[in-house]
Motif scaffolding. Sequence first.
Motif, PDB file in Angstrom:
ATOM      1  N   ASN A 102       0.829  -1.203   0.000  1.00  0.00           N
ATOM      2  CA  ASN A 102       0.000   0.000   0.000  1.00  0.00           C
ATOM      3  C   ASN A 102       0.862   1.251   0.000  1.00  0.00           C
ATOM      4  O   ASN A 102       0.670   2.158   0.797  1.00  0.00           O
ATOM      5  CB  ASN A 102      -0.931   0.011   1.215  1.00  0.00           C
ATOM      6  N   LEU A 103       1.834   1.289  -0.902  1.00  0.00           N
ATOM      7  CA  LEU A 103       2.717   2.439  -0.989  1.00  0.00           C
ATOM      8  C   LEU A 103       2.127   3.477  -1.931  1.00  0.00           C
ATOM      9  O   LEU A 103       1.428   3.148  -2.898  1.00  0.00           O
ATOM     10  CB  LEU A 103       4.100   2.005  -1.481  1.00  0.00           C
ATOM     11  N   THR A 104       2.421   4.730  -1.687  1.00  0.00           N
ATOM     12  CA  THR A 104       1.818   5.802  -2.478  1.00  0.00           C
ATOM     13  C   THR A 104       2.280   5.780  -3.927  1.00  0.00           C
ATOM     14  O   THR A 104       1.495   6.073  -4.822  1.00  0.00           O
ATOM     15  CB  THR A 104       2.126   7.171  -1.869  1.00  0.00           C
ATOM     16  N   TYR A 105       3.550   5.412  -4.171  1.00  0.00           N
ATOM     17  CA  TYR A 105       4.012   5.449  -5.559  1.00  0.00           C
ATOM     18  C   TYR A 105       3.347   4.361  -6.401  1.00  0.00           C
ATOM     19  O   TYR A 105       3.076   4.573  -7.582  1.00  0.00           O
ATOM     20  CB  TYR A 105       5.544   5.369  -5.659  1.00  0.00           C
ATOM     21  N   THR A 106       3.034   3.201  -5.823  1.00  0.00           N
ATOM     22  CA  THR A 106       2.355   2.164  -6.605  1.00  0.00           C
ATOM     23  C   THR A 106       0.904   2.561  -6.876  1.00  0.00           C
ATOM     24  O   THR A 106       0.376   2.272  -7.941  1.00  0.00           O
ATOM     25  CB  THR A 106       2.400   0.799  -5.898  1.00  0.00           C
ATOM     26  N   GLU A 107       0.271   3.231  -5.922  1.00  0.00           N
ATOM     27  CA  GLU A 107      -1.093   3.710  -6.145  1.00  0.00           C
ATOM     28  C   GLU A 107      -1.126   4.777  -7.238  1.00  0.00           C
ATOM     29  O   GLU A 107      -2.029   4.791  -8.074  1.00  0.00           O
ATOM     30  CB  GLU A 107      -1.676   4.247  -4.842  1.00  0.00           C
ATOM     31  N   LYS A 108      -0.126   5.661  -7.251  1.00  0.00           N
ATOM     32  CA  LYS A 108      -0.039   6.680  -8.304  1.00  0.00           C
ATOM     33  C   LYS A 108       0.207   6.028  -9.663  1.00  0.00           C
ATOM     34  O   LYS A 108      -0.346   6.457 -10.677  1.00  0.00           O
ATOM     35  CB  LYS A 108       1.069   7.678  -7.994  1.00  0.00           C
ATOM     36  N   MET A 109       1.047   4.985  -9.684  1.00  0.00           N
ATOM     37  CA  MET A 109       1.303   4.274 -10.938  1.00  0.00           C
ATOM     38  C   MET A 109       0.033   3.615 -11.453  1.00  0.00           C
ATOM     39  O   MET A 109      -0.256   3.655 -12.647  1.00  0.00           O
ATOM     40  CB  MET A 109       2.394   3.224 -10.752  1.00  0.00           C
ATOM     41  N   ALA A 110      -0.736   3.014 -10.554  1.00  0.00           N
ATOM     42  CA  ALA A 110      -1.984   2.360 -10.957  1.00  0.00           C
ATOM     43  C   ALA A 110      -2.959   3.379 -11.540  1.00  0.00           C
ATOM     44  O   ALA A 110      -3.611   3.114 -12.559  1.00  0.00           O
ATOM     45  CB  ALA A 110      -2.602   1.645  -9.763  1.00  0.00           C
ATOM     46  N   GLN A 111      -3.056   4.551 -10.938  1.00  0.00           N
ATOM     47  CA  GLN A 111      -3.940   5.600 -11.466  1.00  0.00           C
ATOM     48  C   GLN A 111      -3.463   6.063 -12.843  1.00  0.00           C
ATOM     49  O   GLN A 111      -4.271   6.326 -13.734  1.00  0.00           O
ATOM     50  CB  GLN A 111      -4.010   6.783 -10.498  1.00  0.00           C
ATOM     51  N   ALA A 112      -2.137   6.182 -13.002  1.00  0.00           N
ATOM     52  CA  ALA A 112      -1.596   6.608 -14.297  1.00  0.00           C
ATOM     53  C   ALA A 112      -1.849   5.563 -15.371  1.00  0.00           C
ATOM     54  O   ALA A 112      -2.155   5.900 -16.519  1.00  0.00           O
ATOM     55  CB  ALA A 112      -0.095   6.891 -14.164  1.00  0.00           C
ATOM     56  N   ILE A 113      -1.759   4.273 -15.014  1.00  0.00           N
ATOM     57  CA  ILE A 113      -2.001   3.197 -15.982  1.00  0.00           C
ATOM     58  C   ILE A 113      -3.458   3.220 -16.430  1.00  0.00           C
ATOM     59  O   ILE A 113      -3.762   3.062 -17.616  1.00  0.00           O
ATOM     60  CB  ILE A 113      -1.630   1.830 -15.368  1.00  0.00           C
ATOM     61  N   LEU A 114      -4.376   3.414 -15.494  1.00  0.00           N
ATOM     62  CA  LEU A 114      -5.792   3.445 -15.847  1.00  0.00           C
ATOM     63  C   LEU A 114      -6.140   4.644 -16.731  1.00  0.00           C
ATOM     64  O   LEU A 114      -7.114   4.599 -17.489  1.00  0.00           O
ATOM     65  CB  LEU A 114      -6.647   3.448 -14.582  1.00  0.00           C
TER      66      LEU A 114
END
Length: 118
Positions: A102-114
Motif C-alpha cells: 500500500n505504498l503511495t508510488y504504486t497507487e499513483k502508478m496504478a492511477q496513471a495506468i488506468l
Amino acid sequence: MKKYNLSKIMKRAWEIRKSWHSRALTFGECLKRAWDEAKIAYQNSIVPTVFTNGMDITMDGYTRTLSRWTKGGYDRVYINGGSRRGDGFVDIKNGIARLNNNLTYTEKMAQAILAMTF
C-alpha cells in the motif's frame, strides 16, 4: 519552456529551514531537499499517455517496468521491479488495481495506468 520554478524552490527551501525539526540543517542542505522535491514533482508530471509494452514509468523517484498480459479473458498490466514478487497489477477490464503493498508510488502508478490509452 521552463522545467522548474526557481522562486518556488527557494521559498520551499526557506520553509524547510524555518520548520522546527530541521533547525540543525544548513541552508544548503535545505536547498538540496527542495530541489529533490521539485525533481520528483517534475518526474511525476511527465507521465506518458499512451501505453507501450515494456515501458518504464517513474513515480516519486521509483522506476518500474510495465508489461501487459492478455489471456483467458484477462487483460492486465503488471508493475515489475523492486522486488522478486513485483508490485502488483492493474486489471484493465475492471479498472481495479491489485497491489502487493500500500505504498503511495504504486497507487499513483496504478492511477496513471488506468488513465493511459491502449
